[in-house]
Design an enzyme around this catalytic site. Structure first.
Site, PDB file in Angstrom:
ATOM      1  N   ARG A 163     -25.971  83.739  63.428  1.00 17.63           N
ATOM      2  CA  ARG A 163     -26.703  84.203  62.235  1.00 17.63           C
ATOM      3  C   ARG A 163     -26.048  85.449  61.635  1.00 17.63           C
ATOM      4  O   ARG A 163     -26.735  86.380  61.199  1.00 17.63           O
ATOM      5  CB  ARG A 163     -28.165  84.520  62.565  1.00 17.63           C
ATOM      6  CG  ARG A 163     -28.995  83.330  62.944  1.00 17.63           C
ATOM      7  CD  ARG A 163     -29.094  82.355  61.764  1.00 17.63           C
ATOM      8  NE  ARG A 163     -30.125  81.383  61.975  1.00 17.63           N
ATOM      9  CZ  ARG A 163     -29.952  80.237  62.634  1.00 17.63           C
ATOM     10  NH1 ARG A 163     -28.771  79.930  63.134  1.00 17.63           N
ATOM     11  NH2 ARG A 163     -30.955  79.392  62.767  1.00 17.63           N
ATOM     12  N   SER A 234     -37.176  80.239  60.375  1.00 21.87           N
ATOM     13  CA  SER A 234     -37.320  81.222  61.456  1.00 21.87           C
ATOM     14  C   SER A 234     -37.407  82.615  60.849  1.00 21.87           C
ATOM     15  O   SER A 234     -36.549  82.994  60.060  1.00 21.87           O
ATOM     16  CB  SER A 234     -36.097  81.195  62.373  1.00 21.87           C
ATOM     17  OG  SER A 234     -35.865  79.903  62.855  1.00 21.87           O
ATOM     18  N   GLU A 330     -34.729  87.688  60.758  1.00 18.26           N
ATOM     19  CA  GLU A 330     -33.589  86.934  60.236  1.00 18.26           C
ATOM     20  C   GLU A 330     -33.677  86.936  58.714  1.00 18.26           C
ATOM     21  O   GLU A 330     -32.683  86.876  58.001  1.00 18.26           O
ATOM     22  CB  GLU A 330     -33.690  85.497  60.781  1.00 18.26           C
ATOM     23  CG  GLU A 330     -32.557  84.625  60.337  1.00 18.26           C
ATOM     24  CD  GLU A 330     -32.731  83.162  60.712  1.00 18.26           C
ATOM     25  OE1 GLU A 330     -32.637  82.832  61.896  1.00 18.26           O
ATOM     26  OE2 GLU A 330     -32.926  82.350  59.797  1.00 18.26           O
TER      27      GLU A 330
HETATM   28  N1  EPU Z   1     -40.302  77.881  72.038  1.00 12.87           N
HETATM   29  C1  EPU Z   1     -41.519  78.249  72.550  1.00 12.87           C
HETATM   30  N2  EPU Z   1     -42.547  78.468  71.688  1.00 12.87           N
HETATM   31  C2  EPU Z   1     -42.406  78.330  70.334  1.00 12.87           C
HETATM   32  C3  EPU Z   1     -41.148  78.008  69.810  1.00 12.87           C
HETATM   33  C4  EPU Z   1     -40.095  77.770  70.680  1.00 12.87           C
HETATM   34  O1  EPU Z   1     -41.708  78.366  73.740  1.00 12.87           O
HETATM   35  O2  EPU Z   1     -43.397  78.517  69.623  1.00 12.87           O
HETATM   36  C5  EPU Z   1     -39.190  77.608  72.965  1.00 12.87           C
HETATM   37  C6  EPU Z   1     -38.910  76.100  72.968  1.00 12.87           C
HETATM   38  O3  EPU Z   1     -39.670  75.435  73.923  1.00 12.87           O
HETATM   39  C7  EPU Z   1     -37.435  76.046  73.279  1.00 12.87           C
HETATM   40  C8  EPU Z   1     -36.873  77.345  72.740  1.00 12.87           C
HETATM   41  O4  EPU Z   1     -37.987  78.181  72.500  1.00 12.87           O
HETATM   42  O5  EPU Z   1     -37.217  76.000  74.663  1.00 12.87           O
HETATM   43  C9  EPU Z   1     -36.069  77.154  71.473  1.00 12.87           C
HETATM   44  O6  EPU Z   1     -36.897  76.609  70.445  1.00 12.87           O
HETATM   45  P1  EPU Z   1     -36.340  75.639  69.324  1.00 12.87           P
HETATM   46  O7  EPU Z   1     -35.459  74.640  69.938  1.00 12.87           O
HETATM   47  O8  EPU Z   1     -37.498  75.152  68.546  1.00 12.87           O
HETATM   48  O9  EPU Z   1     -35.378  76.504  68.412  1.00 12.87           O
HETATM   49  P2  EPU Z   1     -35.460  78.026  67.966  1.00 12.87           P
HETATM   50  O10 EPU Z   1     -34.567  78.813  68.826  1.00 12.87           O
HETATM   51  O11 EPU Z   1     -36.861  78.423  67.876  1.00 12.87           O
HETATM   52  C10 EPU Z   1     -33.445  77.808  66.314  1.00 12.87           C
HETATM   53  C11 EPU Z   1     -33.131  78.202  64.899  1.00 12.87           C
HETATM   54  C12 EPU Z   1     -33.748  77.233  63.910  1.00 12.87           C
HETATM   55  C13 EPU Z   1     -33.220  75.837  64.206  1.00 12.87           C
HETATM   56  C14 EPU Z   1     -33.589  75.501  65.670  1.00 12.87           C
HETATM   57  C15 EPU Z   1     -33.068  74.155  66.106  1.00 12.87           C
HETATM   58  C16 EPU Z   1     -32.918  80.619  65.033  1.00 12.87           C
HETATM   59  C17 EPU Z   1     -33.495  81.931  64.675  1.00 12.87           C
HETATM   60  N3  EPU Z   1     -33.636  79.557  64.673  1.00 12.87           N
HETATM   61  O12 EPU Z   1     -34.842  77.944  66.484  1.00 12.87           O
HETATM   62  O13 EPU Z   1     -33.337  77.605  62.616  1.00 12.87           O
HETATM   63  O14 EPU Z   1     -33.755  74.887  63.325  1.00 12.87           O
HETATM   64  O15 EPU Z   1     -33.016  76.489  66.543  1.00 12.87           O
HETATM   65  O16 EPU Z   1     -31.721  74.232  66.368  1.00 12.87           O
HETATM   66  O17 EPU Z   1     -31.824  80.560  65.598  1.00 12.87           O
HETATM   67  C18 EPU Z   1     -33.957  78.699  60.597  1.00 12.87           C
HETATM   68  O18 EPU Z   1     -32.969  79.392  60.721  1.00 12.87           O
HETATM   69  O19 EPU Z   1     -34.749  78.853  59.634  1.00 12.87           O
HETATM   70  C19 EPU Z   1     -34.264  77.706  61.594  1.00 12.87           C
HETATM   71  C20 EPU Z   1     -35.355  76.987  61.533  1.00 12.87           C
END
Ligand code: EPU
Length: 334
Positions: A163, A234, A330
């Site tokens: 990012r 996010s 972000e």
């Molecule tokens: N998780 C939780 N609780 C929640 C959300 C997530 O426990 O409410 C845990 C999930 O179980 C998982 C981990 O956190 O083990 C990661 O969650 P997720 O795979 O949903 O992805 P993220 O890290 O929350 C990132 C990006 C997203 C992108 C997703 C999928 C960032 C800041 N965000 O989210 O990007 O779509 O991965 O690859 O890196 C965006 O930038 O707007 C965006 C949506």
């Protein structure tokens, strides 16, 4: 060029925050930059706004919003192995993805469904489901706003990180991106490192169609439809900490989700930290934390910028108290 005065920004930010700017300048062709120069727009308060999907306006903007809207996808090189395309900043991101799908070009398909414009993609190196824009970006073209000098930066010179890029650091507020060059592969290959995606794909034939349908399904199951609920994806970045700090934290919270990050660091899940701090699904007035993904702050309708700000500060403070981690937004907060 189209100019609007005292213009509402409600339809220009996916949070749907109803603030106004003094002047809204739509660049529908690249040559409009000469008008911006003549009017000395870059010498007064201004902000370059793409699709408005990564910004939180907290008050009226006293200045000019510049919206690059010029479009075009040109083929710069075409071989049996790859195609190099030059995409104008105002192209919708999903139109770029659809171009790739139509032309059987591989590399960016996991980034389907991300709202915004192509010119914004390199700024924060958008990423999802194991792929980042940098994986296909070959160079970025633009001009410096103080002297209108054009520049071309190679992917390496863009200093892409999680990012992050030179456009969020050294060149922040100093340039306007006009074109992004992507090299896409013609050899069929897919990135299936994201677990939910590989699980789904194990059940079906792999193709650009099935993988993009699968990604849209996963996205829709976790993220709100921005046409119905205001949000900016996010809200916070996933924090990156040292291995040593991680081990201490893990001793207290053994179930923490983590991923290795460059430089022997560890990337945590901000969504999980927010959930553990008790915020998932909470709502105050029209501002809330999305019940299906705690990393997403939403505007259920009429949330004021103050309400959203109040909410994210409370979340920040509770995560800090519980884990001693300072979340970084972000989203650009203006
Ligand atoms: N998780 C939780 N609780 C929640 C959300 C997530 O426990 O409410 C845990 C999930 O179980 C998982 C981990 O956190 O083990 C990661 O969650 P997720 O795979 O949903 O992805 P993220 O890290 O929350 C990132 C990006 C997203 C992108 C997703 C999928 C960032 C800041 N965000 O989210 O990007 O779509 O991965 O690859 O890196 C965006 O930038 O707007 C965006 C949506």
């Amino acid at each position: 060029m189209i100019v609007y005065w005292n213009h509402s920004l409600k339809d220009h930010n996916t949070f749907s925050i109803d603030v106004r700017c003094t002047q809204f300048f739509v660049m529908d062709q690249l040559d409009d930059r000469h008008i911006l120069q003549k009017e000395k727009i870059f010498a007064s308060p201004h902000y370059i706004l793409g699709g408005g999907s990564n910004v939180l306006f907290t008050k009226d903007f006293a200045g000019t919003i510049i919206h690059p809207a010029f479009k075009g996808i040109e083929v710069m090189e075409d071989s049996d192995q790859s195609r190099l395309i030059r995409v104008a900043a105002g192209e919708e991101w999903d139109d770029v993805i659809n171009y790739c799908l139509r032309n059987r070009l591989y590399g960016l398909e996991n980034l389907i469904g991300i709202p915004g414009c192509a010119g914004s993609a390199p700024v924060q190196n958008i990423g999802a489901y194991g792929v980042e824009a940098k994986d296909c970006i070959e160079r970025v073209e633009g001009f410096l706003t103080d002297n209108m000098q054009p520049f071309t930066l190679s992917a390496e010179e863009c200093c892409f990180g999680y990012r992050n890029s030179i456009f969020k650091k050294k060149l922040k507020g100093k340039c306007l991106i006009t074109h992004v060059w992507f090299r896409l592969s013609k050899t069929e290959h897919y990135t299936l490192t994201y677990k939910a995606l590989s699980d789904e794909m194990a059940q079906q034939n792999l193709s650009l169609e099935t993988i993009t349908q699968s990604i849209l399904r996963i996205r829709n199951s976790k993220l709100p439809d921005i046409r119905k609920i205001g949000c900016a994806g996010s809200f916070f970045k996933n924090p990156v900490i040292t291995e040593e700090r991680f081990q201490k934290l893990q001793a207290q919270h053994p179930d923490l989700v983590s991923h290795p990050a460059p430089g022997k660091k560890v990337k945590l899940s901000a969504g999980q930290l927010i959930e553990k701090a008790g915020w998932k699904g909470k709502r105050t007035g029209d501002a809330g934390i999305y019940p299906l993904q705690a990393l997403v702050l939403v505007n259920y309708g009429g949330a004021s910028p103050e309400e959203i700000q109040h909410l994210y500060k409370q979340v920040y403070s509770d995560v800090r108290k519980m884990f001693n981690i300072r979340l970084t937004p972000e989203v650009n907060i203006l």
